[in-house]
Scaffold this active site. Structure first.
Site, PDB file in Angstrom:
ATOM      1  N   CYS A 214       0.807  -1.222   0.000  1.00 43.22           N
ATOM      2  CA  CYS A 214       0.000   0.000   0.000  1.00 43.22           C
ATOM      3  C   CYS A 214       0.838   1.269   0.000  1.00 43.22           C
ATOM      4  O   CYS A 214       0.384   2.311  -0.478  1.00 43.22           O
ATOM      5  CB  CYS A 214      -0.962   0.017   1.183  1.00 43.22           C
TER       6      CYS A 214
ATOM      7  N   CYS B 149      -1.182  -1.584   5.691  1.00 49.21           N
ATOM      8  CA  CYS B 149      -1.495  -2.999   5.467  1.00 49.21           C
ATOM      9  C   CYS B 149      -0.560  -3.950   6.190  1.00 49.21           C
ATOM     10  O   CYS B 149      -0.910  -5.110   6.398  1.00 49.21           O
ATOM     11  CB  CYS B 149      -1.502  -3.314   3.973  1.00 49.21           C
TER      12      CYS B 149
ATOM     13  N   ASP C  58      -7.488  10.893  18.015  1.00 49.20           N
ATOM     14  CA  ASP C  58      -8.156  10.200  19.112  1.00 49.20           C
ATOM     15  C   ASP C  58      -7.619  10.633  20.473  1.00 49.20           C
ATOM     16  O   ASP C  58      -8.350  10.622  21.471  1.00 49.20           O
ATOM     17  CB  ASP C  58      -7.962   8.680  18.976  1.00 49.20           C
TER      18      ASP C  58
ATOM     19  N   GLU D 140     -16.004 -19.969  -3.942  1.00 50.64           N
ATOM     20  CA  GLU D 140     -16.976 -18.891  -4.088  1.00 50.64           C
ATOM     21  C   GLU D 140     -18.085 -18.971  -3.036  1.00 50.64           C
ATOM     22  O   GLU D 140     -18.616 -17.948  -2.606  1.00 50.64           O
ATOM     23  CB  GLU D 140     -17.644 -18.975  -5.478  1.00 50.64           C
TER      24      GLU D 140
END
Length: 1311
Positions: A51, A56, A369, A1250
């Site tokens: 990334c 990541c 934060d 899937e």
């Protein structure tokens, strides 16, 4: 590999860089990929680049530093993509190569991650190894919570995290978690009965802990003594690294730092580079001088006094606060508790170890934060400069960047002082984010209230909010008006009204979600009110107010104690011991994954004269290009050429896909989406190519219409293909004879593939015969070959395509690599030099798009008892600007639209819409995960109207006997009903929610294989499938082992390429093992038949002897195998046919907690029952089911793509697009593989890759139930549609209450 970095080694690296990659080393170059230094000098490819923003964890390495004050060595994980090389002076850097390798010895971390099946594609595995390894260096016997926390900054898109956590927990001293088992049951003949199911007690583990080598922490490498001597050297000097444009300076002591700040007052101070680094990379920020005081002892301390605590490093602060709260009375540590709570979820472990408290405080991000909590706790900032020291309050004026409260340019932060709290002082931090960890807050707050001793009368009140404006905002006026008030309901009501008046979020505010954020402002205030009220009740023993509270006291929504359980069928007890089929065999590349020795395309060594390619993409959705000016780009150093549509020797528009923006209307070039490739720049380094791409000037003239949404496409009648329709019965007539009719629509948004390895291509032109050799990551070699041949106007036999492995795909590497391959091949053709084309994460997300968004409409006729008599369904998907796979996706969506329900009068119609967005493409599930939400939505709506539960309506309308589907294919629902029944019985369903898995159909295609037996008895297998992490090569080795009756160790499978197996179909739709297994089986059986005469002559001979004799007898030891594919057909003119060879069935049940005040949810437990028939490799199949489930859960809940009205994608990286992390997976995760018969498939197996995707929707439906219950409590019984994804915003705003009403009332009020 361990790099001991000091000035001399950096000089050496700089010289190498100059010799191979251009001039000089910019001081801001980072450790991972951008610098290419570790790759060039040592060929260290284990650390992966994914990334580029630290989000990541793929590039995690361990940095070790010696502290001369404490005489201790500190090991901590970092994301290498954010670590400047110059910042590592005096540090030891350990990459995955330094942990262990197949050439030396495996480290237990690497071995256990592999043997616990914690790796699939393997691209994230080195980062996972480094995170766990670093934890073990600091805590040799970690707790399960520490394992989960250590992995919080690492993303995995394949496994679903469970086996990764499981491997880490093997190092824990004591673990009460359930181990991961699969069942063993009695021998079973597949041909005995049509369907056989087996559920028995667990007896066999997926891995054997007895095989693990012991972990001995005393055997780790020692810290280099040279670095200790450097750290203790009393004669240290200032270090200066100079580049062409920038200078990096490391001061020797605090006074030196202050001198530098006086000389360079605008220079940023770099500690962790977590703020400046991304600004340079993604926002082109420039600084001529950087000052890095890393290692200054005066800045690295935590000091606790009677009044409070001072500190600088976030990691140090976290450790110190934990110690302080364990030692001090709780009444003094309320601020510390609030900070610890937020430090746990702030970014990932790597970023927390890199960042500093001082840097975080003074950067004052609006989403901080920590700053709101520090301000609420009356923290102060200690500053220092050449003029001396001073102290400023960390208050509203500072956070709102008032000029009088700013730092002076020559000042730096010495420490942050955090006061103790008192008995009648309450401090709290609150936040809500898209996911629980490693995500910026949507809204956060720090609040504190101090009461007159012994009363509930407010003496002091402070409220600070983040992410509601350009800075952190103080609600100071509101607080001032509430001084002297009692802490009661009336005060709360007034406070909500006042704070909404004071904090204004404009309708066009950046980030949107205005109503939701305004609702959170007062929802978080209410949560604080409740917490304080409970505290006061305990202290002054007043009676409870009896208000509804969202959580029990102290409940937190993070921190998983993951447990797991699996049931599965056994193998035949008479099966030969060396036959691996049916056993949980480790992925054939797992060890290479965990050691970093698995080679991906970007790991391949540099090729002589290779060039790097950077793209220039359109910034307009629909426009003419008036001018493309490349002169400035071509003038830059290192730039070789700019490639446009005019340079394409063959077709530039092939099968509707445009390689380079081209002439379509009149004589002007036209772009049809933001992100379309206009041209590419080829240069000697990627940095040069990227810089030149920014210099290409394009002049546009906008065109109309600009179509972005499905609704706009419907308005303009803009479609990519004709309507697809299936129908049975007489729908219109049936509507006349039902008790009730309901109509509705459902929106299901798209999804980004977010494979860990971005699209990567290496195109090498050959000197003879116009040949081109391409190495790339793809699911379909033939399509890549076809597109490149079309672009170059040469026969396909001149193009050799190679793919060894892909770092994830999920459908995103079916057609997109073919288009990008054509782009890169044209560049290679024009320049005559090799082209390395690697998309950055942001460009990958922009150009390649993802899953199709869906607008579904339904009209349902039903009886009062819940029986559905008629259904009329319409599907519209956003296909984007070109065909891609949209028509096929729509076909499968329509064919699967019934799900598991028999409706006698059923019609489904669908069309893909053409819009001015990048073309959406194949994605795991191929339309089914979107379409089936519509079916479940109308099932729920019918249940609401009939006063039944959705499960009752499902049971009533489920297929009950062998029938024909709406497209006239015979369907036996017995396996499905058995999965449903077992799930109801074994999952404690009464308090939970269940998703019924559809008869998930398998796609079909042909396959080929080539098998060589060499004279030493070794076997080389090639086949037409691509290894994507799904364990295809592993299963093929198992097939060959069984068919040839030889050990797996004799068999090798190298890569997929078009020179050995031609015309290969896609590896997609879960059919890879089915069709390629048949082809490998066919080839092996041919060879075995050839060997039979030799074996009969010498039945007691060895395999090697038989092969030697066969060669002497001139028996061919090579052959091809072929499987023509399953026989399927579908006539769309008639709307009928046998579209699928077989079906996969499943059911899942999930339990969630929903915070109705914020919209946050927590997944507590999931049970999955999957019809696997007979699993060739249960470890691989379980991994596929779990990974698909977690990916599906993300799709239905937290993953959200955001576009501007002009068609610009906002979500272009892990900061903006959130996939599940380890904290999102179920706390309890149970998987059962159900056995049945599937005689047409190899060894009666089924493709499961899937099917698990849709089962993630059980989380969506559980959220729906929780929201419905909350709405009923508020007297809202009207049916509502919960679209997908069920983000915190959607959940909160659907839970209508007095706070949402208040926000909407205030919004409508006149100014």
């Amino acid at each position: 590999m361990r790099l001991c970095l000091k000035k001399a080694s950096l000089t050496c690296l700089s010289g190498l860089r100059r010799g191979n990659r251009g001039s000089g080393v910019p001081p801001t170059l980072n450790l991972c990929r951008e610098s290419q230094l570790p790759t060039l000098r040592f060929h260290l490819t284990g650390t992966k680049y994914s990334c580029g923003s630290g989000g990541c964890g793929a590039c995690t390495v361990m940095v070790s530093r010696y502290d001369p004050k404490t005489k201790k060595i500190h090991h901590y994980p970092v994301t290498a993509c954010l670590v400047p090389i110059c910042s590592l002076h005096g540090a030891a850097v350990t990459t995955v190569e330094g942990v262990g390798s197949m050439k030396t010895r495996l480290h237990p971390v690497q071995e256990r991650l592999a043997k616990c099946h914690g790796t699939q594609c393997g691209f994230c595995s080195p980062g996972m190894v480094m995170s766990i390894y670093t934890l073990l260096r600091n805590h040799p016997e970690p707790t399960p919570e520490q394992i989960t926390e250590a992995l919080g900054g690492n993303l995995c898109r394949c496994t679903g995290y469970r086996p990764i956590v499981e491997s880490g927990k093997t190092f824990c001293a004591v673990s009460n978690d359930k181990k991961y088992f699969f069942n063993s049951c009695a021998s079973l003949s597949i041909s005995e009965v049509p369907f056989v199911f087996c559920f028995v007690e667990m007896c066999t583990k997926l891995y054997n802990e007895d095989e693990f080598q012991p972990f001995d922490p005393t055997q780790e490498p020692v810290f280099p003594p040279e670095l200790i001597r450097m750290a203790e050297d009393p004669n240290k000097r200032r270090l200066t690294f100079r580049g062409k444009r920038t200078t990096w300076i490391t001061p020797v002591n605090l006074n030196d730092l202050l001198e530098l700040k006086t000389s360079f007052p605008e220079a940023p101070i770099i500690m962790g580079n977590t703020a400046v680094g991304p600004s340079i990379k993604f926002r082109d920020e420039f600084h001529p001088v950087f000052i890095s005081p890393l290692g200054l002892q005066e800045l690295y301390f935590v000091d606790s006094t009677d009044d409070g605590t001072r500190g600088y490093s976030l990691a140090q602060l976290n450790d110190a606060l934990h110690f302080i709260v364990s030692e001090q009375p709780k009444e003094k540590t309320k601020t510390y508790h609030a900070l610890l709570k937020h430090l746990r979820t702030l970014a990932g472990a790597q970023i927390r170890n890199m960042a500093t408290l001082g840097g975080h405080v003074v950067s004052r991000p609006n989403y901080s934060d920590l700053n709101p909590i520090l301000a609420a706790g009356n923290a102060t900032i200690n500053l220092i400069s050449k003029e001396g020291k001073r102290q400023i309050p960390l208050d509203g004026r500072f956070l709102e960047k008032s000029p009088e409260a700013n730092l002076k340019s020559e000042e730096t932060v010495l420490s942050v002082y955090i006061l103790h709290s008192t008995q009648w002082h309450f401090v709290s931090g609150l936040r809500i984010a898209q996911r629980q960890e490693n995500a910026f807050a949507i809204v956060n707050a720090g609040m504190s209230v101090k009461f007159e001793d012994g009363t509930d009368t407010i003496k002091e009140l402070q409220m600070f909010y983040g992410s509601v404006g350009p800075t952190v905002v103080s609600a100071s006026k509101t607080c001032q008006q509430l001084i002297g008030r009692k802490w009661n309901d009336q005060m709360l009501s007034d406070a909500c009204r006042l704070v909404l008046d004071e904090i204004y979020i404009p309708p066009d505010a950046e980030g949107g979600m205005v109503e939701y954020r305004r609702t959170l402002i007062i929802s978080l205030l209410f949560k604080f009110y409740l917490k304080v009220r409970r505290g006061l009740n305990k202290m002054v023993r007043t009676t409870s107010l009896g208000l509804w509270a969202p959580w029990p006291p102290g409940h937190e929504m993070h921190g998983n104690k993951i447990t797991c359980f699996v049931r599965e069928q056994c193998v035949d007890p008479h099966q030969p011991p060396q036959d691996p089929v049916g056993h949980p065999v480790m992925h054939q590349s797992a060890i290479k994954h965990t050691t970093g020795e698995a080679v991906f395309v970007d790991d391949m060594p540099p090729i002589s004269q290779e060039l790097f390619l950077a793209v220039v993409t359109s910034t307009r959705a629909h426009a003419k290009i008036i001018l493309i000016d490349t002169s400035a780009a071509l003038a830059l150093p290192g730039v070789v050429d700019v490639i446009t549509a005019e340079d394409v020797p063959g077709d530039n528009s092939y099968q509707g896909e445009i390689f380079y923006a081209q002439n379509e209307v009149c004589d002007l070039c036209t772009v049809i989406c933001v992100g379309q490739i206009v041209c590419t720049v080829a240069a000697d380094t990627y940095a040069h190519a990227k810089e030149a791409a920014k210099k290409v000037r394009i002049v546009y003239e906008d065109l109309e219409p600009r179509i972005i949404t499905i609704e706009q496409a419907l308005e303009h009648n803009s479609f990519l293909s004709a309507e697809k329709k299936i129908e049975q019965g007489d729908v219109e007539q049936a509507f006349k004879y039902v008790d009730q009719i309901i109509e509705g629509k459902v929106h299901v948004e798209g999804q980004e593939h977010f494979y860990m390895e971005t699209q990567t291509i290496l195109a090498i032109p050959q000197e003879e015969d116009k040949e081109m050799v391409c190495t790339y990551v793809t699911l379909g070699t033939y399509l890549f070959q076809e597109y490149v041949a079309a672009a170059l106007n040469i026969p396909r036999n001149r193009i050799a395509c190679h793919t060894k492995r892909a770092g994830g795909a999920f459908g995103g590497k079916v057609s997109k690599p073919a288009l990008l391959g054509a782009v890169s091949a044209v560049a290679a053709k024009k320049t005559g030099r090799p082209i390395r084309f690697i998309l950055e994460r942001g460009d990958d997300m922009l150009i390649t798009a993802g899953r199709h968004p869906l607008l579904g409409k339904y009209k349902i006729g039903f009886m009062n008892n819940g029986v559905i008599k008629a259904a009329d369904i319409e599907y519209y998907i956003n296909g984007g600007c070109s065909p891609d796979e949209s028509e096929l996706v729509m076909e499968f969506m329509v064919l699967r639209s019934e799900n598991a329900y028999y409706i006698p009068n059923f019609r489904c119609r669908g069309r893909p819409c053409k819009t001015n967005l990048p073309s959406n493409t194949a994605f795991r599930g191929f339309g089914f995960p979107q379409g089936i939400v519509v079916g479940e939505a109308y099932i729920t709506a019918v249940a609401s109207q009939c006063d039944l539960t959705p499960e009752q309506v499902k049971e009533i309308n489920m297929y009950k006997r062998t029938s024909r589907t709406a497209h006239k294919q015979t369907f036996n629902p017995e396996p499905l009903r058995r999965c449903w029944k077992e799930c109801l019985e074994k999952s404690s369903f009464s308090a939970r929610k269940l998703a019924l898995g559809c008869p998930q159909p398998l796609q079909s295609g042909e396959a080929a294989a080539l098998v060589h037996i060499y004279l030493d008895g070794s076997v080389l297998v090639s086949h037409s499938g691509c290894e994507l992490g799904q364990g295809l090569h592993t299963k093929m080795i198992q097939v060959a082992s069984r068919e040839l009756n030889i050990p797996e160790s004799y068999i090798h499978l190298s890569e997929t390429n078009t020179t050995t197996v031609s015309n290969a179909t896609f590896t997609a739709g879960s059919m890879g093992a089915d069709i390629n297994g048949k082809a490998v089986q066919n080839a092996c059986q041919i060879l075995k038949a050839r060997l039979e005469p030799v074996i009969r002559k010498n039945p007691r001979g060895t395999w090697e002897a038989w092969i030697s004799e066969a060669y002497k007898e001139s028996i061919s030891l090579s052959t091809t195998g072929y499987f023509k594919g399953y026989q399927t057909n579908m006539d769309w003119k008639k709307g009928e046919g046998n579209a699928f060879p077989y079906f996969v069935y499943g059911a899942s049940c999930s339990e969630v907690e929903v915070d109705c005040l914020t919209g946050a949810h927590k997944l507590l437990r999931t049970d999955i029952f999957m019809d696997a028939a007979f699993s060739i490799n249960p470890a691989v199949d379980i991994g596929q089911i779990e990974g698909a489930f977690v990916q599906g859960m993300g799709f239905y809940t937290i993953e959200e793509l955001k576009y501007s009205p002009e068609g610009v994608l906002y979500s272009r990286g892990p900061d903006d697009y959130k996939i599940p992390t380890v904290t999102e997976i179920p706390e309890e995760f149970n998987v059962t593989l159900v056995r049945s018969q599937n005689p047409i498939a190899i060894y009666s197996s089924k493709g499961l890759g899937e099917a698990g995707m849709f089962l993630g929707s059980s989380v969506l439906f559980a959220i729906y139930d929780a929201v419905a219950a909350a709405r009923r409590e508020r007297g809202l019984t009207k049916t509502f549609t919960l679209s997908s994804p069920a983000t915190p915003e959607l959940i909160r705003m659907t839970c209508v209450d007095q706070f949402t009403d208040m926000v909407r009332l205030v919004r409508r009020a006149p100014c």
